[in-house]
Scaffold this motif. Sequence first.
Motif, PDB file in Angstrom:
ATOM      1  N   ARG A 116       3.874  23.073  -9.357  1.00  0.00           N
ATOM      2  CA  ARG A 116       3.569  22.243  -8.506  1.00  0.00           C
ATOM      3  C   ARG A 116       2.467  22.561  -8.590  1.00  0.00           C
ATOM      4  NH1 ARG A 116       7.460  18.865  -4.297  1.00  0.00           N
ATOM      5  NH2 ARG A 116       8.678  17.529  -5.489  1.00  0.00           N
ATOM      6  N   ILE A 169       6.276   1.780 -15.235  1.00  0.00           N
ATOM      7  CA  ILE A 169       4.954   1.872 -14.629  1.00  0.00           C
ATOM      8  C   ILE A 169       6.206   1.816 -13.352  1.00  0.00           C
ATOM      9  CG2 ILE A 169       2.648   2.079 -13.703  1.00  0.00           C
ATOM     10  CD1 ILE A 169       2.189   1.604 -16.790  1.00  0.00           C
ATOM     11  N   VAL A 191       4.476   1.280  -0.500  1.00  0.00           N
ATOM     12  CA  VAL A 191       5.224   1.490  -1.204  1.00  0.00           C
ATOM     13  C   VAL A 191       4.780   0.846  -2.385  1.00  0.00           C
ATOM     14  CG1 VAL A 191       7.927  -0.070  -2.198  1.00  0.00           C
ATOM     15  CG2 VAL A 191       7.709   0.384  -0.022  1.00  0.00           C
ATOM     16  N   TYR A 192       4.236   0.074  -3.075  1.00  0.00           N
ATOM     17  CA  TYR A 192       3.645   0.509  -4.670  1.00  0.00           C
ATOM     18  C   TYR A 192       2.807   1.842  -4.430  1.00  0.00           C
ATOM     19  CZ  TYR A 192       2.539  -1.302  -8.271  1.00  0.00           C
ATOM     20  OH  TYR A 192       2.329  -1.357  -9.630  1.00  0.00           O
ATOM     21  N   ILE A 193       1.367   0.883  -4.238  1.00  0.00           N
ATOM     22  CA  ILE A 193       0.057   2.283  -4.367  1.00  0.00           C
ATOM     23  C   ILE A 193       0.469   3.812  -4.410  1.00  0.00           C
ATOM     24  CG2 ILE A 193      -1.607   2.426  -3.989  1.00  0.00           C
ATOM     25  CD1 ILE A 193      -1.553  -0.306  -5.216  1.00  0.00           C
ATOM     26  N   THR A 198       9.336  -6.027  -4.174  1.00  0.00           N
ATOM     27  CA  THR A 198       7.965  -5.275  -4.178  1.00  0.00           C
ATOM     28  C   THR A 198       6.899  -6.370  -5.165  1.00  0.00           C
ATOM     29  OG1 THR A 198       8.496  -3.502  -3.917  1.00  0.00           O
ATOM     30  CG2 THR A 198       6.079  -3.668  -4.754  1.00  0.00           C
ATOM     31  N   THR A 217       3.050   7.566 -19.001  1.00  0.00           N
ATOM     32  CA  THR A 217       2.626   5.809 -18.294  1.00  0.00           C
ATOM     33  C   THR A 217       0.928   6.160 -17.816  1.00  0.00           C
ATOM     34  OG1 THR A 217       2.542   7.161 -15.738  1.00  0.00           O
ATOM     35  CG2 THR A 217       4.648   6.303 -16.683  1.00  0.00           C
ATOM     36  N   LEU A 257      10.640  13.016  -4.646  1.00  0.00           N
ATOM     37  CA  LEU A 257       9.489  13.787  -3.781  1.00  0.00           C
ATOM     38  C   LEU A 257       9.406  13.543  -2.285  1.00  0.00           C
ATOM     39  CD1 LEU A 257       5.791  13.176  -4.900  1.00  0.00           C
ATOM     40  CD2 LEU A 257       7.068  14.918  -5.321  1.00  0.00           C
ATOM     41  N   ALA A 301       5.190  11.251 -16.366  1.00  0.00           N
ATOM     42  CA  ALA A 301       4.098  10.537 -16.074  1.00  0.00           C
ATOM     43  C   ALA A 301       2.735  10.560 -16.754  1.00  0.00           C
ATOM     44  CB  ALA A 301       3.823  11.107 -14.832  1.00  0.00           C
ATOM     45  N   ALA A 338       7.972   5.510 -10.831  1.00  0.00           N
ATOM     46  CA  ALA A 338       5.608   5.433 -10.299  1.00  0.00           C
ATOM     47  C   ALA A 338       7.745   5.568  -8.595  1.00  0.00           C
ATOM     48  CB  ALA A 338       4.692   4.445  -9.695  1.00  0.00           C
ATOM     49  N   GLN A 374       1.816  13.289 -10.251  1.00  0.00           N
ATOM     50  CA  GLN A 374       3.157  14.518 -11.135  1.00  0.00           C
ATOM     51  C   GLN A 374       1.916  14.819 -12.872  1.00  0.00           C
ATOM     52  OE1 GLN A 374       6.962  14.202  -9.620  1.00  0.00           O
ATOM     53  NE2 GLN A 374       7.038  12.361  -8.612  1.00  0.00           N
ATOM     54  N   GLY A 378       1.079  -1.052  -0.136  1.00  0.00           N
ATOM     55  CA  GLY A 378       0.137  -0.087  -0.159  1.00  0.00           C
ATOM     56  C   GLY A 378       1.170   0.741  -0.118  1.00  0.00           C
ATOM     57  N   SER A 399       3.330   5.035  -4.686  1.00  0.00           N
ATOM     58  CA  SER A 399       4.705   5.440  -5.193  1.00  0.00           C
ATOM     59  C   SER A 399       3.383   5.413  -6.585  1.00  0.00           C
ATOM     60  CB  SER A 399       5.203   4.473  -6.271  1.00  0.00           C
ATOM     61  OG  SER A 399       6.004   3.789  -4.912  1.00  0.00           O
ATOM     62  N   LEU A 400       2.450   5.255  -6.976  1.00  0.00           N
ATOM     63  CA  LEU A 400       1.586   5.379  -8.557  1.00  0.00           C
ATOM     64  C   LEU A 400       1.026   6.245  -8.113  1.00  0.00           C
ATOM     65  CD1 LEU A 400      -0.223   1.655  -9.005  1.00  0.00           C
ATOM     66  CD2 LEU A 400       1.703   3.127 -10.397  1.00  0.00           C
ATOM     67  N   ALA A 436       1.376   8.919  -6.583  1.00  0.00           N
ATOM     68  CA  ALA A 436       2.315  10.353  -6.250  1.00  0.00           C
ATOM     69  C   ALA A 436       2.804  10.772  -7.962  1.00  0.00           C
ATOM     70  CB  ALA A 436       3.656   9.668  -6.134  1.00  0.00           C
ATOM     71  N   LEU A 437       2.825   9.374  -8.815  1.00  0.00           N
ATOM     72  CA  LEU A 437       3.499   9.577 -10.150  1.00  0.00           C
ATOM     73  C   LEU A 437       2.025   9.930 -11.285  1.00  0.00           C
ATOM     74  CD1 LEU A 437       5.360   8.492 -12.729  1.00  0.00           C
ATOM     75  CD2 LEU A 437       3.600   6.745 -12.593  1.00  0.00           C
ATOM     76  N   SER A 467       9.925   8.260  -9.188  1.00  0.00           N
ATOM     77  CA  SER A 467       9.600   9.412  -8.909  1.00  0.00           C
ATOM     78  C   SER A 467       9.041   9.709  -6.990  1.00  0.00           C
ATOM     79  CB  SER A 467       8.016  10.041  -9.594  1.00  0.00           C
ATOM     80  OG  SER A 467       7.374   9.019  -9.512  1.00  0.00           O
ATOM     81  N   ALA A 468       8.461   9.145  -6.512  1.00  0.00           N
ATOM     82  CA  ALA A 468       8.132   8.179  -4.914  1.00  0.00           C
ATOM     83  C   ALA A 468       9.465   8.999  -4.115  1.00  0.00           C
ATOM     84  CB  ALA A 468       7.756   6.976  -4.637  1.00  0.00           C
ATOM     85  N   LEU A 520      -4.000  -6.961  -5.045  1.00  0.00           N
ATOM     86  CA  LEU A 520      -2.422  -5.955  -4.972  1.00  0.00           C
ATOM     87  C   LEU A 520      -1.796  -6.318  -5.490  1.00  0.00           C
ATOM     88  CD1 LEU A 520      -2.181  -2.887  -3.400  1.00  0.00           C
ATOM     89  CD2 LEU A 520      -2.271  -3.899  -1.233  1.00  0.00           C
TER      90      LEU A 520
END
Lengths: 301, 271
Positions: free
Chosen positions: A56, B118, A31-33, B145, A278, B129, A275, B122, A42, A29, A35-36, A38-39, B125-126, B107
Amino acid sequence: MRGALSDLFWRRPKLLLLLMLLPPVLWLGIVYIGSLFALLLQSFFSIDEFSGLINREFTLKTYGDLLQAANLDIILRTVTMAALVTFASAVIAFPIAYYAARYARGRWKALFYLGVMLPLWSSYLVKIYAWKLILAKEGILTWLLAKLNLLWLLDAWLSLPIVGGNSLSVSFTGTFIVFVYVWLPFMILPVQAALERVPGNLVEASSDLGASPGQTFRNVLFPLALPGIVAGSIFTFSLTLGDYIIPQIIGTSRLFIGQAVYSQQGTAGNIPLAAAFTVVPIVIMGFYLWGAKRMGAFDAL
Amino acid sequence: MRSDRGQSAPLGLKIAAACGLLFLHLPIVLIFVYAFTTEEKSFVWPPPGLTTQWFAVTWNRPDVWEALSLSIRVAAISTAIALVLGTLCAAAVSRTRFFGRETISLLVILPIALPGIITGIALRSAFALADIPFSFWTIVLGHATFCVVVVYNNAVARFRRTSGSMIEASMDLGADGFQTFRHVVLPNIATALLAGGMLAFALSFDEVIVTTFTAGQQQTVPIWMLEELIRPRQRPVTNVVAMVVVLVTLLPILFAYYLTRDGDQIAGGGK
């Protein structure tokens, strides 16, 4: 202490469930979601063309840039390639899957299974490298065609517009061959799984009733294998949409989506546009998965 | 006896299937020949001569050893994390039904269902940020992951085949939850976890797309190879490394297959 904890979990299974789910869900949740998101966020920012800094503020300007002719070209080229690769993979995969599902038994079956699994799991870069060796001008394919006195065929093909080029290793034909090669096992496995569920006597009944092999294929086998083919196409299509290494190593200078994303975020430093790029495969795959689910492809996975 | 046994396939089908398998395997075999060629600069076929000198040259290249060491460390730690997370998730999903169960299986699969680029961009960019500098751990973060799914798939399949009544029997005989896990559940799922771990290791060892986005200056073996493909320095060394990589990934796959092959032949196993 241990006993008490064990009793607590026994009395309250929900607590145990929560404790079991917490680490993986937190990891995926955050790390992956995370980051998604965040992408995605952006892609609504924009880049200041003069300073190169990222502004921004919420804007749709970057999506406007995405719709420029050059970028649409990239998207169209990638989708076309993905569709062709998927179609070719299905055609090559079918006989292998059908033989493995219907005729191979025991030792042969295991051999077929490993015969598909080993290339699937072999190093991705090594596979691309091997094809570089095959397709290069002084490589094995040219040598083979020279031996067969068929070089004129290769030259004729390479002189064609779009698919041709200086040599196979710098042409769309080369890119196409390598894509098909690298993703083919992803198509074979689900098609084989779908075909294994087709009872053999269905095929026999069809021929007993006077159908030719072609008619049996069209009216019996193909419809029953279709969910498997769609399931396999999810992989071949999605992987082709996102790949940027194959077209970079074997291909022309005309970009695919993955390469555009890579160069926008790297050399150009335009993260918002990268972004937004993607988002294209995500949306395409969203529709694709939705359609595939309706066709029952997920049961064949 | 079922009528579809003992029947032989039409010749056309045999040829098509054989050609397909050859198409899958010949390019990989080719790598082995190239590792021994005396030709230094180009892709010339057939090899003008055969030699083993490139193995010695490769052995003495420190950059190859550094890449190999980094790859192995990243793969080992990512596999360990994936084993814990994947097993927990598989146990929860296969044993109980709860709200959001489907979402959780989605998930877990998502990081490999969506194109790697992707996931890569992702994460990058994280990191940008959040002001996280690139390091060994940013690579591990990405690899773990997408490794979770491999462990998860293997573990879920085994949990489904393990009968729940064994756990109840253990509890009835007075074992507490931890003893049951240690003596009943773990031995049952051990080979599936080992197989999942092997595959996760192979997956991480080979990953290139996510790594290009999450690594700074460090080179894993695939990054090293990518660099050599784009800017070749000494082609024969690349050939040797490619051959070694094929062998290194082949062994875990064969072993994982060996560990999970029982049960495939059981009637209804494929259903």
